[in-house]
Design a protein around this motif. Structure first.
Motif, PDB file in Angstrom:
ATOM      1  N   THR A   1      -9.874   1.043  -7.271  1.00 22.92           N
ATOM      2  CA  THR A   1     -11.192   0.417  -7.381  1.00 22.92           C
ATOM      3  C   THR A   1     -11.777   0.108  -6.009  1.00 22.92           C
ATOM      4  OG1 THR A   1     -10.705  -0.490  -9.560  1.00 22.92           O
ATOM      5  CG2 THR A   1     -12.509  -1.496  -8.350  1.00 22.92           C
ATOM      6  N   PRO A   2     -11.113  -0.715  -5.168  1.00 25.17           N
ATOM      7  CA  PRO A   2     -11.716  -0.989  -3.864  1.00 25.17           C
ATOM      8  C   PRO A   2     -11.190  -0.128  -2.725  1.00 25.17           C
ATOM      9  CG  PRO A   2      -9.995  -2.590  -4.263  1.00 25.17           C
ATOM     10  CD  PRO A   2     -10.009  -1.668  -5.455  1.00 25.17           C
ATOM     11  N   MET A   3      -9.959   0.381  -2.843  1.00 21.25           N
ATOM     12  CA  MET A   3      -9.277   1.058  -1.738  1.00 21.25           C
ATOM     13  C   MET A   3      -9.458   0.273  -0.437  1.00 21.25           C
ATOM     14  SD  MET A   3      -7.235   3.297  -2.587  1.00 21.25           S
ATOM     15  CE  MET A   3      -6.811   3.808  -0.940  1.00 21.25           C
ATOM     16  N   SER A   4      -9.239  -1.012  -0.539  1.00 19.07           N
ATOM     17  CA  SER A   4      -9.313  -1.917   0.603  1.00 19.07           C
ATOM     18  C   SER A   4      -7.955  -2.579   0.778  1.00 19.07           C
ATOM     19  CB  SER A   4     -10.381  -2.996   0.374  1.00 19.07           C
ATOM     20  OG  SER A   4     -10.198  -4.077   1.270  1.00 19.07           O
ATOM     21  N   PRO A   5      -7.202  -2.224   1.823  1.00 22.67           N
ATOM     22  CA  PRO A   5      -5.912  -2.864   2.035  1.00 22.67           C
ATOM     23  C   PRO A   5      -6.006  -4.390   2.125  1.00 22.67           C
ATOM     24  CG  PRO A   5      -6.055  -0.897   3.378  1.00 22.67           C
ATOM     25  CD  PRO A   5      -7.420  -1.113   2.775  1.00 22.67           C
ATOM     26  N   GLU A   6      -7.108  -4.897   2.666  1.00 22.41           N
ATOM     27  CA  GLU A   6      -7.255  -6.355   2.765  1.00 22.41           C
ATOM     28  C   GLU A   6      -7.295  -7.002   1.385  1.00 22.41           C
ATOM     29  OE1 GLU A   6     -10.079  -7.914   5.819  1.00 22.41           O
ATOM     30  OE2 GLU A   6     -10.473  -5.790   6.137  1.00 22.41           O
ATOM     31  N   ILE A   7      -8.067  -6.424   0.467  1.00 20.61           N
ATOM     32  CA  ILE A   7      -8.153  -6.998  -0.877  1.00 20.61           C
ATOM     33  C   ILE A   7      -6.826  -6.846  -1.609  1.00 20.61           C
ATOM     34  CG2 ILE A   7      -9.258  -6.740  -3.132  1.00 20.61           C
ATOM     35  CD1 ILE A   7     -11.853  -6.137  -1.665  1.00 20.61           C
TER      36      ILE A   7
ATOM     37  N   VAL B   1      -1.596   2.860  -7.732  1.00 18.34           N
ATOM     38  CA  VAL B   1      -2.365   3.895  -7.051  1.00 18.34           C
ATOM     39  C   VAL B   1      -2.478   5.096  -7.970  1.00 18.34           C
ATOM     40  CG1 VAL B   1      -1.793   3.168  -4.705  1.00 18.34           C
ATOM     41  CG2 VAL B   1      -0.286   4.765  -5.903  1.00 18.34           C
ATOM     42  N   ALA B   2      -3.512   5.919  -7.716  1.00 22.48           N
ATOM     43  CA  ALA B   2      -3.759   7.069  -8.587  1.00 22.48           C
ATOM     44  C   ALA B   2      -3.280   8.375  -7.995  1.00 22.48           C
ATOM     45  CB  ALA B   2      -5.256   7.180  -8.892  1.00 22.48           C
ATOM     46  N   ASN B   3      -2.958   8.388  -6.706  1.00 24.55           N
ATOM     47  CA  ASN B   3      -2.505   9.635  -6.091  1.00 24.55           C
ATOM     48  C   ASN B   3      -1.739   9.340  -4.813  1.00 24.55           C
ATOM     49  OD1 ASN B   3      -4.490   9.247  -4.035  1.00 24.55           O
ATOM     50  ND2 ASN B   3      -6.018  10.247  -5.336  1.00 24.55           N
ATOM     51  N   ILE B   4      -1.255  10.397  -4.183  1.00 24.47           N
ATOM     52  CA  ILE B   4      -0.414  10.241  -3.000  1.00 24.47           C
ATOM     53  C   ILE B   4      -1.212   9.725  -1.814  1.00 24.47           C
ATOM     54  CG2 ILE B   4       1.136  11.452  -1.413  1.00 24.47           C
ATOM     55  CD1 ILE B   4       1.686  13.433  -3.753  1.00 24.47           C
ATOM     56  N   GLN B   5      -2.469  10.155  -1.684  1.00 25.26           N
ATOM     57  CA  GLN B   5      -3.294   9.668  -0.580  1.00 25.26           C
ATOM     58  C   GLN B   5      -3.459   8.155  -0.648  1.00 25.26           C
ATOM     59  OE1 GLN B   5      -6.796   8.537  -0.993  1.00 25.26           O
ATOM     60  NE2 GLN B   5      -7.072   8.130   1.197  1.00 25.26           N
ATOM     61  N   GLN B   6      -3.728   7.626  -1.836  1.00 26.41           N
ATOM     62  CA  GLN B   6      -3.870   6.188  -1.977  1.00 26.41           C
ATOM     63  C   GLN B   6      -2.558   5.472  -1.657  1.00 26.41           C
ATOM     64  OE1 GLN B   6      -5.507   5.404  -5.885  1.00 26.41           O
ATOM     65  NE2 GLN B   6      -7.298   6.691  -5.512  1.00 26.41           N
ATOM     66  N   ALA B   7      -1.454   6.052  -2.087  1.00 23.21           N
ATOM     67  CA  ALA B   7      -0.149   5.473  -1.754  1.00 23.21           C
ATOM     68  C   ALA B   7       0.048   5.437  -0.248  1.00 23.21           C
ATOM     69  CB  ALA B   7       0.971   6.263  -2.422  1.00 23.21           C
ATOM     70  N   ALA B   8      -0.334   6.517   0.438  1.00 20.51           N
ATOM     71  CA  ALA B   8      -0.158   6.582   1.889  1.00 20.51           C
ATOM     72  C   ALA B   8      -0.984   5.511   2.596  1.00 20.51           C
ATOM     73  CB  ALA B   8      -0.542   7.972   2.396  1.00 20.51           C
ATOM     74  N   VAL B   9      -2.211   5.291   2.138  1.00 22.06           N
ATOM     75  CA  VAL B   9      -3.054   4.257   2.734  1.00 22.06           C
ATOM     76  C   VAL B   9      -2.384   2.896   2.618  1.00 22.06           C
ATOM     77  CG1 VAL B   9      -5.221   2.981   2.459  1.00 22.06           C
ATOM     78  CG2 VAL B   9      -5.235   5.479   2.415  1.00 22.06           C
ATOM     79  N   LEU B  10      -1.850   2.599   1.447  1.00 21.93           N
ATOM     80  CA  LEU B  10      -1.300   1.262   1.228  1.00 21.93           C
ATOM     81  C   LEU B  10       0.021   1.045   1.940  1.00 21.93           C
ATOM     82  CD1 LEU B  10      -2.216   0.306  -2.439  1.00 21.93           C
ATOM     83  CD2 LEU B  10      -3.511   0.050  -0.323  1.00 21.93           C
ATOM     84  N   VAL B  11       0.900   2.037   1.948  1.00 24.53           N
ATOM     85  CA  VAL B  11       2.171   1.813   2.644  1.00 24.53           C
ATOM     86  C   VAL B  11       1.941   1.711   4.148  1.00 24.53           C
ATOM     87  CG1 VAL B  11       3.540   2.888   0.830  1.00 24.53           C
ATOM     88  CG2 VAL B  11       2.780   4.282   2.771  1.00 24.53           C
ATOM     89  N   LYS B  12       0.979   2.455   4.672  1.00 21.25           N
ATOM     90  CA  LYS B  12       0.660   2.341   6.091  1.00 21.25           C
ATOM     91  C   LYS B  12       0.127   0.954   6.417  1.00 21.25           C
ATOM     92  CE  LYS B  12      -1.943   4.558   9.829  1.00 21.25           C
ATOM     93  NZ  LYS B  12      -2.905   5.635  10.184  1.00 21.25           N
ATOM     94  N   SER B  13      -0.563   0.332   5.462  1.00 16.98           N
ATOM     95  CA  SER B  13      -1.130  -1.006   5.694  1.00 16.98           C
ATOM     96  C   SER B  13      -0.114  -2.120   5.462  1.00 16.98           C
ATOM     97  CB  SER B  13      -2.344  -1.234   4.800  1.00 16.98           C
ATOM     98  OG  SER B  13      -1.950  -1.442   3.451  1.00 16.98           O
TER      99      SER B  13
ATOM    100  N   ARG C   1       4.592  -2.712   0.029  1.00 19.85           N
ATOM    101  CA  ARG C   1       5.946  -2.219  -0.148  1.00 19.85           C
ATOM    102  C   ARG C   1       6.384  -2.077  -1.606  1.00 19.85           C
ATOM    103  NH1 ARG C   1       4.880  -0.439   3.725  1.00 19.85           N
ATOM    104  NH2 ARG C   1       5.914  -0.448   5.772  1.00 19.85           N
ATOM    105  N   ARG C   2       5.479  -2.334  -2.555  1.00 19.51           N
ATOM    106  CA  ARG C   2       5.803  -2.100  -3.964  1.00 19.51           C
ATOM    107  C   ARG C   2       4.592  -1.469  -4.638  1.00 19.51           C
ATOM    108  NH1 ARG C   2       7.753  -6.816  -8.023  1.00 19.51           N
ATOM    109  NH2 ARG C   2       9.891  -6.300  -7.436  1.00 19.51           N
ATOM    110  N   LEU C   3       4.761  -0.212  -5.072  1.00 20.99           N
ATOM    111  CA  LEU C   3       3.657   0.543  -5.646  1.00 20.99           C
ATOM    112  C   LEU C   3       4.051   1.139  -6.990  1.00 20.99           C
ATOM    113  CD1 LEU C   3       2.426   2.604  -2.549  1.00 20.99           C
ATOM    114  CD2 LEU C   3       1.577   0.396  -3.352  1.00 20.99           C
ATOM    115  N   LEU C   4       3.047   1.242  -7.851  1.00 23.11           N
ATOM    116  CA  LEU C   4       3.169   1.963  -9.107  1.00 23.11           C
ATOM    117  C   LEU C   4       2.248   3.179  -9.024  1.00 23.11           C
ATOM    118  CD1 LEU C   4       4.396   1.875 -11.980  1.00 23.11           C
ATOM    119  CD2 LEU C   4       2.356   0.620 -12.703  1.00 23.11           C
ATOM    120  N   LEU C   5       2.840   4.375  -8.982  1.00 26.37           N
ATOM    121  CA  LEU C   5       2.056   5.613  -8.934  1.00 26.37           C
ATOM    122  C   LEU C   5       1.670   5.953 -10.363  1.00 26.37           C
ATOM    123  CD1 LEU C   5       0.806   7.981  -7.519  1.00 26.37           C
ATOM    124  CD2 LEU C   5       3.075   8.971  -7.211  1.00 26.37           C
TER     125      LEU C   5
END
Length: 430
Positions: free
Chosen positions: A76-82, A96-108, A111-115
């Motif tokens: 929805t926001p793809m904002s690491p701050e939010i 997250v909905a895809n690998i790119q979104q996962a990459a954004v969040l782990v880089k930020s 450490r716990r994601l549901l793909l």
């Protein structure tokens, strides 16, 4: 771009930024910018900070009362701050909905994601594996709805040097997801055959995929999906009698039906987390979700313990689009400076909330003015011929569907209670 200290530096290449010269993001709150005064380069998208906080507090109260947790959908926001703020408030993690979104969040730092999606074939599996290898401390759980999907995730685990990668069997209708008991059994068997690389970790579904315009038919379809989800969960529990499991569902429109159906299963099991994935709920809107909350109220309202609230009143729309009037070519028509590149239109056009001139709201000026259609960069406003709307007036609009509005913007401006910019949020939609 960033300065030598790593702070974001923004200029007029970002929509909404009024400064031609590169300006540190920290300068924006100091400048006292108010979109109602035309201080931003319009059009601009803003986020009401108080509304976001209120929605967050309300939904977390609801979750606690129903024994559920949430992995808010970051799409929805793809904002690491939010995402970080939601995690700090008590979220289980993020979806997250895809690998790119996962990459954004782990880089930020997440450490716990549901793909929460299928990811494709071998190339995607190797790409996910490379991400897992680069971030060995990240806990990632993934959906699978077929043996082919399981094979992709097994390849990801192998590439990433992982054992016990958690897999949720996805049950579906209308979109992805196993359709019957045989398909569920095939996924379970494939995951068990892929041990120790993979492990069965639960069941997931998405009820919004079966929704339609008829509320009664939608409720019946969701009920059928919940029955199938419960049966799949029983099969996974039989295969993993001692494991801690996840039972995941729940968008932002029908979360009440999900909790009613699945909370008793989780309570009876005793070793399972009911994990919702609602994301747009924290932003609400003046369109599709306003209607969804009204429908929820017709089903019985927002029940939090002994308290019953009206969801349509309790959740506050947080997003606003600001734009200027560009032209009054005809008595009943105005052309405004925003269009399909600036605002969502897939589930309803924006609605005019208020009008400002010289920084002051003009009482009642928005009455009977309707956004009739959009071009790429223009909006057509139908208005009474006697309307006093003028070129240069600033329009404040409510949007419909936060997901497809936010993804049009690289910057969103947070607004305080006084209507001035409090921070600048970067989005990362790729």
């Amino acid at each position: 771009m960033s300065d030598a200290k790593g702070e974001a530096v923004l200029d007029a290449t970002f929509r909404g930024v009024p400064f031609a010269a590169p300006t540190p993001a920290s300068r924006f709150p100091q400048a006292g910018l108010r979109p109602s005064h035309g201080d931003l380069a319009l059009p601009a998208l803003t986020l009401g900070e108080a509304a976001l906080r209120a929605n967050r507090a309300l939904f977390f109260r609801y979750l606690a009362a129903h024994g559920a947790e949430v992995a808010p959908h970051a799409k929805t926001p793809m904002s690491p701050e939010i995402v970080a703020e939601l995690r700090d408030a008590g979220a289980w993690g993020a979806s997250v909905a895809n690998i790119q979104q996962a990459a954004v969040l782990v880089k930020s730092g997440e450490r716990r994601l549901l793909l929460a999606n299928q990811i494709g074939g071998g190339t995607a599996g190797r790409r996910l594996g490379a991400l897992l290898a680069a971030y060995p401390d990240v806990e990632l759980s993934a959906f699978a709805d077929s043996p082919e999907a399981v094979a992709t995730l097994a390849l990801a685990a192998e590439t990433g040097g992982r054992t016990g990668l958690p897999i949720l069997v996805e049950i579906g209708d209308g979109r992805a997801g196993a359709r019957n008991d045989a398909a569920v059994a095939a996924v379970i068997a494939a995951v068990r055959a892929a041990a120790p690389r993979l492990r069965l970790a639960g069941v997931a579904t998405y009820e919004g995929a079966v929704a339609g315009p008829d509320q009664a038919k939608t409720r019946a379809a969701i009920t059928r999906l919940m029955v199938r989800t419960a049966a799949a969960f029983a099969a996974v529990r039989a295969a993993e009698p001692d494991a801690e499991l996840i039972l995941s569902a729940g968008g932002s429109a029908f979360f009440d039906l999900v909790t009613a159906a699945l909370s008793p299963i989780v309570a009876a099991d005793g070793r399972t987390t009911l994990l919702l994935r609602s994301g747009a709920i924290f932003f609400a809107d003046h369109g599709v979700y306003a209607k969804a909350f009204a429908a929820l109220d017709e089903r019985g309202g927002l029940v939090i313990g002994a308290e019953k609230l009206k969801a349509a009143e309790a959740f506050r729309p947080a997003l606003r689009l600001w734009a200027e009037v560009l032209s009054r070519p005809e008595p009943g028509l105005a052309i405004a400076g925003f269009g399909m590149r600036d605002v969502s239109f897939d589930q309803g056009l924006p609605v005019l909330l208020s009008i400002y001139r010289d920084g002051q709201e003009i009482a009642g000026a928005a009455d009977d003015i309707v956004v009739e259609k959009l071009n790429d960069q223009h909006a057509f406003l139908r208005l009474p011929p006697e309307s006093g709307l003028e070129v240069g007036d600033v329009l404040c609009l409510g949007i419909s569907h936060p997901c497809t509005c936010l993804d049009r913007w690289r910057l969103v401006f947070g607004l305080g209670e006084d209507g001035s910019v409090t921070r600048v949020l970067r989005t990362h939609f790729g």
